[in-house]
Motif scaffolding. Structure first.
Motif, PDB file in Angstrom:
ATOM      1  N   PHE A 102      -4.511   1.127  13.244  1.00  0.00           N
ATOM      2  CA  PHE A 102      -3.722   1.928  14.160  1.00  0.00           C
ATOM      3  C   PHE A 102      -3.638   3.366  13.688  1.00  0.00           C
ATOM      4  CE2 PHE A 102      -2.166  -2.416  14.401  1.00  0.00           C
ATOM      5  CZ  PHE A 102      -2.172  -2.649  15.760  1.00  0.00           C
ATOM      6  N   PRO A 103      -4.155   4.318  14.471  1.00  0.00           N
ATOM      7  CA  PRO A 103      -3.889   5.721  14.161  1.00  0.00           C
ATOM      8  C   PRO A 103      -2.496   6.060  14.658  1.00  0.00           C
ATOM      9  CG  PRO A 103      -5.318   5.559  16.073  1.00  0.00           C
ATOM     10  CD  PRO A 103      -5.053   4.153  15.602  1.00  0.00           C
ATOM     11  N   CYS A 104      -1.711   6.700  13.830  1.00  0.00           N
ATOM     12  CA  CYS A 104      -0.335   7.030  14.197  1.00  0.00           C
ATOM     13  C   CYS A 104      -0.095   8.504  13.987  1.00  0.00           C
ATOM     14  CB  CYS A 104       0.639   6.252  13.312  1.00  0.00           C
ATOM     15  SG  CYS A 104       0.313   4.504  13.242  1.00  0.00           S
ATOM     16  N   CYS A 105       0.751   9.070  14.809  1.00  0.00           N
ATOM     17  CA  CYS A 105       1.103  10.475  14.647  1.00  0.00           C
ATOM     18  C   CYS A 105       2.569  10.606  14.339  1.00  0.00           C
ATOM     19  CB  CYS A 105       0.777  11.265  15.900  1.00  0.00           C
ATOM     20  SG  CYS A 105      -0.967  11.239  16.295  1.00  0.00           S
TER      21      CYS A 105
ATOM     22  N   ALA B  91      -3.199   6.511   9.365  1.00  0.00           N
ATOM     23  CA  ALA B  91      -3.781   5.279   9.904  1.00  0.00           C
ATOM     24  C   ALA B  91      -3.330   4.124   9.017  1.00  0.00           C
ATOM     25  CB  ALA B  91      -5.301   5.357   9.924  1.00  0.00           C
ATOM     26  N   SER B  92      -3.184   2.963   9.633  1.00  0.00           N
ATOM     27  CA  SER B  92      -2.785   1.778   8.880  1.00  0.00           C
ATOM     28  C   SER B  92      -3.619   0.593   9.325  1.00  0.00           C
ATOM     29  CB  SER B  92      -1.298   1.489   9.089  1.00  0.00           C
ATOM     30  OG  SER B  92      -1.011   1.258  10.451  1.00  0.00           O
ATOM     31  N   GLY B  93      -3.814  -0.333   8.408  1.00  0.00           N
ATOM     32  CA  GLY B  93      -4.561  -1.547   8.712  1.00  0.00           C
ATOM     33  C   GLY B  93      -3.829  -2.743   8.140  1.00  0.00           C
ATOM     34  N   GLY B  94      -3.979  -3.866   8.823  1.00  0.00           N
ATOM     35  CA  GLY B  94      -3.235  -5.026   8.368  1.00  0.00           C
ATOM     36  C   GLY B  94      -3.973  -6.334   8.517  1.00  0.00           C
ATOM     37  N   VAL B  95      -3.284  -7.393   8.159  1.00  0.00           N
ATOM     38  CA  VAL B  95      -3.806  -8.740   8.214  1.00  0.00           C
ATOM     39  C   VAL B  95      -4.189  -9.112   9.642  1.00  0.00           C
ATOM     40  CG1 VAL B  95      -3.202 -11.180   7.866  1.00  0.00           C
ATOM     41  CG2 VAL B  95      -2.557  -9.484   6.171  1.00  0.00           C
ATOM     42  N   CYS B  96      -3.494  -8.552  10.620  1.00  0.00           N
ATOM     43  CA  CYS B  96      -3.762  -8.852  12.025  1.00  0.00           C
ATOM     44  C   CYS B  96      -5.083  -8.234  12.484  1.00  0.00           C
ATOM     45  CB  CYS B  96      -2.615  -8.375  12.902  1.00  0.00           C
ATOM     46  SG  CYS B  96      -2.387  -6.584  12.885  1.00  0.00           S
ATOM     47  N   ARG B  97      -5.796  -7.592  11.548  1.00  0.00           N
ATOM     48  CA  ARG B  97      -7.083  -6.951  11.810  1.00  0.00           C
ATOM     49  C   ARG B  97      -6.974  -5.734  12.735  1.00  0.00           C
ATOM     50  NH1 ARG B  97     -10.783 -12.339  12.296  1.00  0.00           N
ATOM     51  NH2 ARG B  97     -10.453 -12.964  10.161  1.00  0.00           N
ATOM     52  N   GLY B  98      -5.770  -5.248  12.888  1.00  0.00           N
ATOM     53  CA  GLY B  98      -5.589  -4.050  13.689  1.00  0.00           C
ATOM     54  C   GLY B  98      -5.624  -2.812  12.820  1.00  0.00           C
TER      55      GLY B  98
ATOM     56  N   TRP C 115      -3.619   8.842   4.935  1.00  0.00           N
ATOM     57  CA  TRP C 115      -3.430  10.047   5.730  1.00  0.00           C
ATOM     58  C   TRP C 115      -4.793  10.601   6.136  1.00  0.00           C
ATOM     59  CZ3 TRP C 115       1.324  11.251   7.317  1.00  0.00           C
ATOM     60  CH2 TRP C 115       2.405  10.732   6.618  1.00  0.00           C
ATOM     61  N   ASN C 116      -4.866  11.171   7.320  1.00  0.00           N
ATOM     62  CA  ASN C 116      -6.091  11.804   7.790  1.00  0.00           C
ATOM     63  C   ASN C 116      -6.421  12.982   6.865  1.00  0.00           C
ATOM     64  OD1 ASN C 116      -7.697  13.811   9.313  1.00  0.00           O
ATOM     65  ND2 ASN C 116      -7.526  12.328  10.965  1.00  0.00           N
ATOM     66  N   PRO C 117      -7.666  13.089   6.390  1.00  0.00           N
ATOM     67  CA  PRO C 117      -8.015  14.154   5.445  1.00  0.00           C
ATOM     68  C   PRO C 117      -8.042  15.556   6.047  1.00  0.00           C
ATOM     69  CG  PRO C 117      -9.939  12.838   5.971  1.00  0.00           C
ATOM     70  CD  PRO C 117      -8.770  12.164   6.624  1.00  0.00           C
ATOM     71  N   THR C 118      -8.068  15.685   7.372  1.00  0.00           N
ATOM     72  CA  THR C 118      -8.081  17.027   7.976  1.00  0.00           C
ATOM     73  C   THR C 118      -6.843  17.317   8.823  1.00  0.00           C
ATOM     74  OG1 THR C 118      -9.374  16.215   9.852  1.00  0.00           O
ATOM     75  CG2 THR C 118     -10.598  17.162   8.007  1.00  0.00           C
TER      76      THR C 118
ATOM     77  N   SER D  70       0.833  -1.193   0.000  1.00  0.00           N
ATOM     78  CA  SER D  70       0.000   0.000   0.000  1.00  0.00           C
ATOM     79  C   SER D  70       0.875   1.253   0.000  1.00  0.00           C
ATOM     80  CB  SER D  70      -0.900  -0.005   1.239  1.00  0.00           C
ATOM     81  OG  SER D  70      -1.751   1.114   1.235  1.00  0.00           O
ATOM     82  N   LEU D  71       0.404   2.278  -0.711  1.00  0.00           N
ATOM     83  CA  LEU D  71       1.082   3.580  -0.749  1.00  0.00           C
ATOM     84  C   LEU D  71       0.053   4.679  -0.521  1.00  0.00           C
ATOM     85  CD1 LEU D  71       3.254   3.101  -3.958  1.00  0.00           C
ATOM     86  CD2 LEU D  71       4.077   3.106  -1.596  1.00  0.00           C
ATOM     87  N   ALA D  72       0.491   5.769   0.115  1.00  0.00           N
ATOM     88  CA  ALA D  72      -0.394   6.925   0.316  1.00  0.00           C
ATOM     89  C   ALA D  72       0.427   8.208   0.275  1.00  0.00           C
ATOM     90  CB  ALA D  72      -1.132   6.815   1.650  1.00  0.00           C
ATOM     91  N   TRP D  73       0.044   9.120  -0.627  1.00  0.00           N
ATOM     92  CA  TRP D  73       0.663  10.452  -0.678  1.00  0.00           C
ATOM     93  C   TRP D  73       0.056  11.314   0.410  1.00  0.00           C
ATOM     94  CZ3 TRP D  73       4.704  11.404  -3.676  1.00  0.00           C
ATOM     95  CH2 TRP D  73       4.881  10.657  -4.816  1.00  0.00           C
ATOM     96  N   ASN D  74       0.870  12.159   1.015  1.00  0.00           N
ATOM     97  CA  ASN D  74       0.353  13.135   1.962  1.00  0.00           C
ATOM     98  C   ASN D  74      -0.224  14.302   1.163  1.00  0.00           C
ATOM     99  OD1 ASN D  74       0.498  15.602   3.744  1.00  0.00           O
ATOM    100  ND2 ASN D  74       0.991  14.007   5.213  1.00  0.00           N
ATOM    101  N   TRP D  75      -1.474  14.655   1.429  1.00  0.00           N
ATOM    102  CA  TRP D  75      -2.160  15.679   0.636  1.00  0.00           C
ATOM    103  C   TRP D  75      -1.616  17.087   0.858  1.00  0.00           C
ATOM    104  CZ3 TRP D  75      -4.586  19.426   3.490  1.00  0.00           C
ATOM    105  CH2 TRP D  75      -4.836  19.120   4.831  1.00  0.00           C
ATOM    106  N   GLU D  76      -1.005  17.343   2.006  1.00  0.00           N
ATOM    107  CA  GLU D  76      -0.476  18.689   2.278  1.00  0.00           C
ATOM    108  C   GLU D  76       1.015  18.785   1.998  1.00  0.00           C
ATOM    109  OE1 GLU D  76      -0.362  22.113   5.750  1.00  0.00           O
ATOM    110  OE2 GLU D  76      -1.347  20.205   6.171  1.00  0.00           O
ATOM    111  N   TYR D  77       1.764  17.774   2.387  1.00  0.00           N
ATOM    112  CA  TYR D  77       3.211  17.737   2.187  1.00  0.00           C
ATOM    113  C   TYR D  77       3.487  16.784   1.031  1.00  0.00           C
ATOM    114  CZ  TYR D  77       2.989  19.831   6.792  1.00  0.00           C
ATOM    115  OH  TYR D  77       2.688  20.645   7.848  1.00  0.00           O
TER     116      TYR D  77
END
Length: 82
Positions: free
Chosen positions: A79-82, A70-77, A61-64, A15-22
């Protein structure tokens, strides 16, 4: 045998995600159980998160709040991360 750049994932990127602000910041989730944050200007990994117990299948990335991911995985977790 592969020559990997320092900080690279050791297994497939799922999975890849661009940061919308940076726009120089990219997040990647991998089968190696890590989420990495990359600075594309320096071409370096600037942070590695290792809280998943299995493959990281989704990152977003959080839209606001552009510093929150946030990330999600096979372990069904999820996780919001800062």
């Amino acid at each position: 045998r592969r020559n990997l750049k320092e900080g690279s994932h050791s297994d497939s990127v799922l999975s890849l995600a661009w940061n919308w602000e940076y726009r120089n910041v990219l997040a990647s989730g991998s089968a190696d159980k890590t989420l990495k944050v990359w600075d594309l200007e320096s071409l370096k990994c600037v942070n590695t998160l290792t809280h998943h117990e299995d493959k990281v299948q989704a990152v977003t990335w959080n839209p606001t709040e552009s510093q929150v991911i946030a990330s999600g995985g096979v372990c069904r977790g999820v996780f919001p991360c800062c």
